[in-house]
Design a protein around this motif. Structure first.
Motif, mmCIF file in Angstrom:
data_model
loop_
_atom_site.group_PDB
_atom_site.id
_atom_site.type_symbol
_atom_site.label_atom_id
_atom_site.label_comp_id
_atom_site.label_asym_id
_atom_site.label_seq_id
_atom_site.Cartn_x
_atom_site.Cartn_y
_atom_site.Cartn_z
ATOM 1 N N ILE A 3 -40.374 -57.665 47.620
ATOM 2 C CA ILE A 3 -41.376 -57.730 46.543
ATOM 3 C C ILE A 3 -42.782 -57.611 47.112
ATOM 4 O O ILE A 3 -43.123 -58.282 48.087
ATOM 5 N N LEU A 4 -43.580 -56.774 46.486
ATOM 6 C CA LEU A 4 -45.005 -56.689 46.811
ATOM 7 C C LEU A 4 -45.785 -57.201 45.603
ATOM 8 O O LEU A 4 -45.611 -56.697 44.489
ATOM 9 N N ALA A 5 -46.619 -58.223 45.825
ATOM 10 C CA ALA A 5 -47.460 -58.729 44.738
ATOM 11 C C ALA A 5 -48.900 -58.292 44.981
ATOM 12 O O ALA A 5 -49.402 -58.373 46.106
ATOM 13 N N LEU A 6 -49.532 -57.812 43.935
ATOM 14 C CA LEU A 6 -50.935 -57.380 44.014
ATOM 15 C C LEU A 6 -51.739 -58.251 43.072
ATOM 16 O O LEU A 6 -51.532 -58.229 41.848
ATOM 17 N N ASN A 7 -52.650 -59.046 43.628
ATOM 18 C CA ASN A 7 -53.455 -59.966 42.830
ATOM 19 C C ASN A 7 -54.892 -59.445 42.770
ATOM 20 O O ASN A 7 -55.531 -59.274 43.814
ATOM 21 N N TYR A 77 -46.936 -49.730 47.803
ATOM 22 C CA TYR A 77 -46.401 -49.752 46.434
ATOM 23 C C TYR A 77 -45.058 -49.013 46.397
ATOM 24 O O TYR A 77 -44.060 -49.529 45.890
ATOM 25 N N LEU A 78 -45.042 -47.834 46.954
ATOM 26 C CA LEU A 78 -43.828 -47.009 46.911
ATOM 27 C C LEU A 78 -42.679 -47.623 47.710
ATOM 28 O O LEU A 78 -41.508 -47.433 47.367
ATOM 29 N N ALA A 79 -43.019 -48.372 48.759
ATOM 30 C CA ALA A 79 -41.977 -48.924 49.635
ATOM 31 C C ALA A 79 -41.313 -50.165 49.042
ATOM 32 O O ALA A 79 -40.230 -50.556 49.478
ATOM 33 N N ALA A 80 -41.946 -50.778 48.043
ATOM 34 C CA ALA A 80 -41.407 -52.036 47.494
ATOM 35 C C ALA A 80 -40.241 -51.768 46.541
ATOM 36 O O ALA A 80 -40.162 -50.719 45.901
ATOM 37 N N ASP A 81 -39.343 -52.746 46.451
ATOM 38 C CA ASP A 81 -38.294 -52.683 45.421
ATOM 39 C C ASP A 81 -38.868 -53.140 44.083
ATOM 40 O O ASP A 81 -38.489 -52.635 43.031
ATOM 41 N N LEU A 82 -39.746 -54.129 44.168
ATOM 42 C CA LEU A 82 -40.359 -54.679 42.958
ATOM 43 C C LEU A 82 -41.831 -54.962 43.242
ATOM 44 O O LEU A 82 -42.153 -55.541 44.290
ATOM 45 N N VAL A 83 -42.691 -54.553 42.349
ATOM 46 C CA VAL A 83 -44.121 -54.850 42.482
ATOM 47 C C VAL A 83 -44.517 -55.795 41.344
ATOM 48 O O VAL A 83 -44.119 -55.586 40.189
ATOM 49 N N VAL A 84 -45.267 -56.841 41.693
ATOM 50 C CA VAL A 84 -45.837 -57.717 40.670
ATOM 51 C C VAL A 84 -47.322 -57.409 40.593
ATOM 52 O O VAL A 84 -48.046 -57.606 41.581
ATOM 53 N N VAL A 85 -47.764 -56.866 39.466
ATOM 54 C CA VAL A 85 -49.192 -56.585 39.298
ATOM 55 C C VAL A 85 -49.797 -57.761 38.535
ATOM 56 O O VAL A 85 -49.475 -57.991 37.374
#
Ligand SMILES: Cc1cc2nc3c(=O)[nH]c(=O)nc-3n(C[C@H](O)[C@H](O)[C@H](O)COP(=O)(O)O)c2cc1C
Length: 233
Positions: A3-7, A77-85
Motif C-alpha cells: 500500500i502507498l498512502a499519499l497525504n 503510484y504505478l508500483a503499488a497494489d493499493l493507493v490511499v489518496v
C-alpha cells in the motif's frame, strides 16, 4: 499487499486529522498483513500540468516535465497494489496539493484505446493500483464530501474500492469526545483490515466510522467554542 498512502495535508503529524485517520486505516491494513508507506505530498515538488498532451502524443505514458511527480511519485503510484489518496476538505473538495497530484496522473490514460467503461478514458498500463480515497472535514455535515466523492468516482471508475470520509474531524482528538472518537477510529482501522482481506468496507463498519459525534446544533456550537479557544492552532 503493498500500500502507498499519499497525504496532502500541510499540517504536521500532531495536528493533522487526515494523518490521524489515515494512520488508523493503515494500522488495520497492516494487521491484515499489508505493508504500507506514507508519502507526504508537502515534501515533494509537483509542478502544474501544462496541458500539452505530450504524455499522450509525444512521450506516451511519461510527462515531459522533470520534477518529483515524474521522477518519484508517478512510478511509486504505478508500483503499488493499493493507493490511499488522503486529502483534507478545503472549500468543499480536495485541497490544491492533491488536485495538483491528480492532474499530473494524465499519462496513466490512453485516449487511443477503447474505453473499458462507458464515458471513461482507458488506462494505458495493464496493471493499475486499486484506490481508497480518504478525507476529513471540520464541519459537522457529511454532505461536505459530496463534491469530492463525485470527483473521485468520475476520475477513478472501477479502480476505486472504498471511500473513508470523516466529518467533525477537529473533535476527534479532544477529551470531550474521547470514548466515541476511539470507537470511530477503531472502525477506521477495521475498514483498513477489511479492504485488505475483502477488497471493500462492510456497511456496518462504514456506518460506525461515519457516525455523528453529537446532534448538528451541538457540534455547530462546540465548533465555535473550539475555534474561540484557539485549540486547533
Ligand atoms: C483553506 C481551508 C478550507 C477549508 N474548507 C473546509 C470546508 O469547505 N468544509 C469543511 O468542513 N472544513 C473545511 N476546512 C477544515 C478542514 O477540513 C479541517 O480542519 C481538517 O481537519 C483539515 O485536515 P488536516 O487536519 O489533516 O489538515 C478547511 C480548512 C482550510 C485550512
Amino acid at each position: 499487499m503493498n500500500i502507498l498512502a499519499l497525504n496532502s495535508s500541510p499540517r504536521d503529524h500532531e495536528t493533522s486529522k487526515t494523518e490521524l485517520v489515515l494512520q488508523k486505516f493503515l494500522e488495520g491494513a497492516r494487521r491484515a498483513g499489508a505493508t504500507a508507506e506514507t508519502l507526504y505530498l508537502r515534501n515533494y515538488k509537483i509542478n502544474h500540468c501544462l496541458g500539452c498532451y505530450d504524455c499522450w502524443l509525444k512521450t506516451p505514458g511519461r510527462c515531459i516535465q522533470k520534477d518529483d511527480m515524474s521522477e518519484v511519485l508517478f512510478d511509486r503510484y504505478l508500483a503499488a497494489d493499493l493507493v490511499v489518496v488522503a486529502s483534507p476538505i478545503y472549500n468543499a473538495t480536495m485541497n490544491a496539493r492533491m488536485k495538483l497530484f491528480v492532474e499530473r496522473t494524465l499519462p496513466l490514460m490512453d485516449p487511443l484505446k477503447e474505453p473499458a467503461e462507458a464515458g471513461g478514458v482507458p488506462h494505458r498500463f495493464e496493471k493499475m493500483p486499486k484506490v481508497v480515497t480518504l478525507s476529513v472535514c471540520g464541519f459537522w455535515d457529511p454532505a461536505m464530501f459530496q463534491a469530492l466523492s463525485l470527483t473521485w468516482r468520475m476520475c477513478l471508475g472501477k479502480d476505486l474500492v472504498a471511500e473513508i470520509y470523516r466529518h467533525s474531524s477537529e473533535f476527534l482528538s479532544i477529551p470531550e469526545f474521547q470514548p466515541q472518537a476511539q470507537v470511530i477510529l477503531d472502525a477506521v482501522a477495521q475498514a483498513g483490515e477489511e479492504v485488505v482481506l475483502q477488497g471493500q468496507v462492510s456497511p456496518g463498519t462504514m456506518a460506525t466510522l461515519s457516525q455523528d459525534l453529537a446532534p448538528a446544533d451541538t457540534l455547530a456550537r462546540l465548533l465555535r467554542e473550539f475555534w474561540s479557544q484557539g485549540v486547533g492552532a
